[in-house]
Design a protein around this motif. Sequence first.
Motif, mmCIF file in Angstrom:
data_model
loop_
_atom_site.group_PDB
_atom_site.id
_atom_site.type_symbol
_atom_site.label_atom_id
_atom_site.label_comp_id
_atom_site.label_asym_id
_atom_site.label_seq_id
_atom_site.Cartn_x
_atom_site.Cartn_y
_atom_site.Cartn_z
ATOM 1 N N GLY A 80 30.420 0.538 21.786
ATOM 2 C CA GLY A 80 29.637 1.315 20.994
ATOM 3 C C GLY A 80 29.401 2.988 21.338
ATOM 4 N N LEU A 81 28.448 3.277 20.648
ATOM 5 C CA LEU A 81 27.984 4.777 20.877
ATOM 6 C C LEU A 81 26.492 4.803 21.457
ATOM 7 C CD1 LEU A 81 29.181 6.205 17.239
ATOM 8 C CD2 LEU A 81 30.362 6.596 19.410
ATOM 9 N N PHE A 82 26.371 5.929 22.327
ATOM 10 C CA PHE A 82 25.080 6.251 22.477
ATOM 11 C C PHE A 82 25.318 7.704 23.280
ATOM 12 C CE2 PHE A 82 27.296 4.426 26.424
ATOM 13 C CZ PHE A 82 26.953 5.216 27.449
ATOM 14 N N ALA A 83 23.909 8.195 23.305
ATOM 15 C CA ALA A 83 23.804 9.607 23.697
ATOM 16 C C ALA A 83 23.021 9.931 24.749
ATOM 17 C CB ALA A 83 23.611 10.555 22.679
ATOM 18 N N ILE A 84 23.055 10.572 25.698
ATOM 19 C CA ILE A 84 22.113 11.052 26.893
ATOM 20 C C ILE A 84 21.997 12.238 27.136
ATOM 21 C CG2 ILE A 84 22.022 10.783 29.425
ATOM 22 C CD1 ILE A 84 23.729 8.153 29.585
ATOM 23 N N GLU A 85 20.880 12.821 27.272
ATOM 24 C CA GLU A 85 20.698 14.279 27.528
ATOM 25 C C GLU A 85 21.426 14.730 28.760
ATOM 26 O OE1 GLU A 85 17.072 17.325 28.443
ATOM 27 O OE2 GLU A 85 16.451 15.421 27.641
ATOM 28 N N ALA A 86 22.194 15.999 28.290
ATOM 29 C CA ALA A 86 23.010 16.361 29.448
ATOM 30 C C ALA A 86 22.649 16.786 30.614
ATOM 31 C CB ALA A 86 23.827 17.418 28.812
ATOM 32 N N LYS A 87 21.564 17.743 30.691
ATOM 33 C CA LYS A 87 20.960 18.224 32.024
ATOM 34 C C LYS A 87 20.316 16.882 32.885
ATOM 35 C CE LYS A 87 17.542 21.795 33.653
ATOM 36 N NZ LYS A 87 18.325 21.791 34.809
ATOM 37 N N ARG A 88 19.705 15.887 31.929
ATOM 38 C CA ARG A 88 19.158 15.101 32.560
ATOM 39 C C ARG A 88 20.126 14.059 33.289
ATOM 40 N NH1 ARG A 88 14.486 11.969 29.407
ATOM 41 N NH2 ARG A 88 13.601 13.909 29.702
ATOM 42 N N LEU A 89 21.136 13.850 32.879
ATOM 43 C CA LEU A 89 22.429 13.197 33.436
ATOM 44 C C LEU A 89 23.217 13.721 34.667
ATOM 45 C CD1 LEU A 89 23.808 10.548 33.671
ATOM 46 C CD2 LEU A 89 25.352 11.345 31.644
ATOM 47 N N LEU A 90 23.190 15.188 34.110
ATOM 48 C CA LEU A 90 24.266 16.201 35.190
ATOM 49 C C LEU A 90 23.645 16.272 36.521
ATOM 50 C CD1 LEU A 90 26.005 18.701 33.102
ATOM 51 C CD2 LEU A 90 27.074 17.218 34.778
ATOM 52 N N ASP A 91 22.563 16.553 36.815
ATOM 53 C CA ASP A 91 21.678 16.969 37.834
ATOM 54 C C ASP A 91 21.710 16.053 38.875
ATOM 55 O OD1 ASP A 91 21.022 19.635 36.621
ATOM 56 O OD2 ASP A 91 19.255 19.250 36.125
ATOM 57 N N PRO A 92 21.397 14.853 38.573
ATOM 58 C CA PRO A 92 21.382 13.856 39.571
ATOM 59 C C PRO A 92 22.686 13.417 40.003
ATOM 60 C CG PRO A 92 20.810 12.902 37.613
ATOM 61 C CD PRO A 92 20.686 14.243 37.475
ATOM 62 N N LEU A 93 23.775 13.300 39.044
ATOM 63 C CA LEU A 93 25.033 13.186 39.363
ATOM 64 C C LEU A 93 25.760 14.088 40.281
ATOM 65 C CD1 LEU A 93 26.855 12.099 36.161
ATOM 66 C CD2 LEU A 93 26.631 10.706 38.287
ATOM 67 N N LYS A 94 25.218 15.397 40.514
ATOM 68 C CA LYS A 94 25.676 16.357 41.144
ATOM 69 C C LYS A 94 25.446 16.043 42.885
ATOM 70 C CE LYS A 94 25.688 20.105 37.895
ATOM 71 N NZ LYS A 94 24.882 21.381 37.508
ATOM 72 N N GLU A 95 24.463 15.322 42.763
ATOM 73 C CA GLU A 95 23.900 14.980 44.401
ATOM 74 C C GLU A 95 24.432 13.648 44.788
ATOM 75 O OE1 GLU A 95 22.751 17.572 45.636
ATOM 76 O OE2 GLU A 95 22.576 18.654 43.778
ATOM 77 N N ILE A 96 25.354 12.854 44.209
ATOM 78 C CA ILE A 96 25.760 11.474 44.479
ATOM 79 C C ILE A 96 26.987 11.492 44.777
ATOM 80 C CG2 ILE A 96 26.218 9.125 43.775
ATOM 81 C CD1 ILE A 96 24.088 9.481 41.602
ATOM 82 N N PRO A 97 27.232 11.171 46.295
ATOM 83 C CA PRO A 97 28.582 10.964 46.539
ATOM 84 C C PRO A 97 29.560 10.104 46.121
ATOM 85 C CG PRO A 97 27.183 10.081 47.987
ATOM 86 C CD PRO A 97 26.273 10.643 47.227
ATOM 87 N N GLU A 98 30.879 10.262 46.089
ATOM 88 C CA GLU A 98 31.745 9.378 45.713
ATOM 89 C C GLU A 98 31.435 7.780 45.919
ATOM 90 O OE1 GLU A 98 34.557 7.000 43.949
ATOM 91 O OE2 GLU A 98 34.029 9.137 43.432
#
Length: 374
Positions: free
Chosen positions: A66-84
């Motif tokens: 299915g389809l869903f949307a997530i606010e870009a900034k809210r998702l990107l900012d924490p992802l940048k700080e998570i290691p592989e």
Amino acid sequence: MRFNVSSTALLLALQSISKVIASKNTLPILDSFLFDLEGEKLTITASDAETRLVTSVDVVHADGAGLFAIEAKRLLDPLKEIPEQPLSFDIDDDLMMVNIDYENGKFNLPGQRGDAYPQQKPLRDSAVSLEIGSQILLSVINRALFATADDELRPVMNGIYFDIQPESLTFAASDGHKLVRLCNLSIQSTERASFILPKKPANILKNLLTKGAEKVTVTFDENYAHVKAPAFEMMCRLIEGRYPNYNAVIPVDSPNKAIIDRSSFHAALKRVASFSSQSSGLVKIQLSENEIVVSAQDIDFSTSAEEKIVCQYMATPLSIGFKASYLIEILSNISSENVILQLADSSRAGVIVPTENEENEDLLMLLMPMMLND
């Protein structure tokens, strides 16, 4: 819906398309990424209503679709700080809450229903398609983008013109002061067509295209262009209107020709330009037998500079003025060791061409002169 995905793979996919999202959008949902889960493939879309970017990432242990949307900034900012590491997504389809679990923690954030995201209109049946090497398209954009305009009154100048002919593809860009014309003889089409690629999509392509050997398919109609590459797809609205006849401004005959070492000329201009008038940026080019003199002065601050360069020139002595920053940009976007400066007189445009073109290319750059005070 549930799925697991690599944090690095997801971050790279999101970052590659995030630049298309505008700081202020007419539709609030365009602040978000659109996710489409189908099987073990997660397709991600970002858009600003004019330009749309799509990429995909492989997932594992997928359950549901299915389809869903997530606010870009809210998702990107924490992802940048998570290691592989693997991320586990769990989307509550009823409450539209997104739960993301990772090795040392989790975070929860609201989602939106994906069916509210604007759909892309299909291209018309009359659409024209051509194939361009990724490296060729990247090279063209790198060398032509600087010459495009920012002109609200003449929007057709605010992009790169693709002029498709049976024997070649010509790219042109101009802001009325400088012009780039690049013909590629290796790209041929069965029909004559043209379109104007806006500056923002061109900049996005500059960051996404690779120097590899893969092919890019460009399909376009009167209003939209669709660019398909192995790693992404882009759909953008084209600039409407008729592009000016760029060949008409190129002097037919310029008898005064100087062959100049490009790097020496470029370096001399950068040094001398520091002493030019801050308001005009004027540099004076004086050509005489096998010598070129680059000079500038700023009367307001009593500064001046002059530098001599050896060149090959046997025509009539000539002086002409150019805006230093424009001439420096032109020389920065030519790769050959030497350039040919072709001049008719001090009031007509100067033409700069490489002594040696890249394979299957014919590059020409033009710069309008400035009036000299003396």
